[in-house]
Design an enzyme around this catalytic site. Structure first.
Site, mmCIF file in Angstrom:
data_model
loop_
_atom_site.group_PDB
_atom_site.id
_atom_site.type_symbol
_atom_site.label_atom_id
_atom_site.label_comp_id
_atom_site.label_asym_id
_atom_site.label_seq_id
_atom_site.Cartn_x
_atom_site.Cartn_y
_atom_site.Cartn_z
ATOM 1 N N ASP A 52 0.819 -1.211 0.000
ATOM 2 C CA ASP A 52 0.000 0.000 0.000
ATOM 3 C C ASP A 52 0.858 1.270 0.000
ATOM 4 O OD1 ASP A 52 -1.991 -1.842 0.355
ATOM 5 O OD2 ASP A 52 -2.841 -0.927 2.149
ATOM 6 N N ASP A 53 0.173 2.380 -0.320
ATOM 7 C CA ASP A 53 0.593 3.762 -0.037
ATOM 8 C C ASP A 53 1.573 4.382 -1.024
ATOM 9 O OD1 ASP A 53 -1.064 3.593 2.110
ATOM 10 O OD2 ASP A 53 0.469 3.919 3.645
ATOM 11 N N HIS A 201 3.339 -2.114 3.534
ATOM 12 C CA HIS A 201 3.457 -0.807 2.907
ATOM 13 C C HIS A 201 4.852 -0.610 2.317
ATOM 14 C CE1 HIS A 201 0.246 -0.621 5.896
ATOM 15 N NE2 HIS A 201 -0.297 0.339 5.174
#
Length: 241
Positions: A52-53, A201
């Site tokens: 993610d991110d 992440h």
């Protein structure tokens, strides 16, 4: 890169003659439905590395690590969380050309559960258009920020045609958990049962440089195939023949 449904139909058509009772389209219906929350792979023997991110400063390094191991990953990207996605065009193009899956994590990484339908659509459409502009494809999978699926969110994902991914293992890298502590989460969960889709992440160097190589090794030791989230369901459909 996640295979489109058009390509999937073509792949399935090759084996359809042996299964005259069902068409390729009927096989497609076994794939995840838009707006339905998915937390694990469709069958055992897989590990879907999902990040993610990003995109961020470590994205290209992460791609190199995955490519060297012959592994594929899924990138749930935002539009603005760690700088504008357009400023990371080189990383986005590299991920796409290397065969990794590009998915959405919304434009601003805001909680979706309390948003109006109009705001949810804006969050999704901006990422969608950015990915189309950069690599010419539309994401089909997404992971909601903070795993918030409340309010009008799921009904809007169904309308927009997005398959919703959460997780079954939280590495806790976002909560200052060390790579060694994250590794223990996988060791405790084990490699049996349907394949894991972890929450991790790409914006943390420990996740990129330490946890990811460990996961690749852990998968190899446990005879797990490293796949994208989308591939984990494609493989299920093909195996189900």
């Amino acid at each position: 890169m996640m295979l489109s449904e058009t390509i999937l139909v073509a792949l399935l058509a090759a084996g359809a003659a042996a299964f005259p009772s069902e068409s390729p389209i009927e096989y497609l219906k076994r794939a995840p439905n838009p707006g339905v929350v998915i937390s694990k792979c469709a069958s055992p023997g897989m590990l879907a590395l999902a990040y993610d991110d990003g995109p961020y400063q470590y994205t290209e390094t992460l791609i190199d690590i995955l490519d060297k191991a012959g592994a594929k990953g899924t990138f749930f990207w935002t539009g603005t969380l760690y700088g504008c996605i357009y400023k990371q065009s080189k990383a986005v193009e590299k991920a796409f050309k290397s065969g990794h899956q590009i998915a959405s994590h919304t434009w601003t990484h805001s909680r979706m559960g309390g948003m109006s339908a109009a705001n949810i659509k804006t969050e999704m459409n901006k990422v969608e258009q950015a990915v189309i502009n950069l690599v010419g494809v539309k994401p089909a999978y997404m992971r909601p920020p903070y795993l918030d699926t409340g309010g009008q969110f799921l009904s809007n994902m169904k309308t927009l045609g997005y398959k919703v991914i959460t997780d079954d293992i939280d590495t806790g890298d976002w909560n200052n958990r060390s790579p060694a502590q994250s590794e223990q989460q996988f060791s405790s969960a084990g490699a049996s049962g349907n394949g894991h889709i972890p929450l991790m992440h790409e914006v943390y160097p420990g996740t990129v440089n330490t946890l990811t190589p460990w996961l690749i090794s852990w998968a190899q030791k446990n005879n797990l195939k490293l796949v994208t989230v989308g591939e984990s369901f494609l493989l299920f459909i093909l195996v189900s023949f």
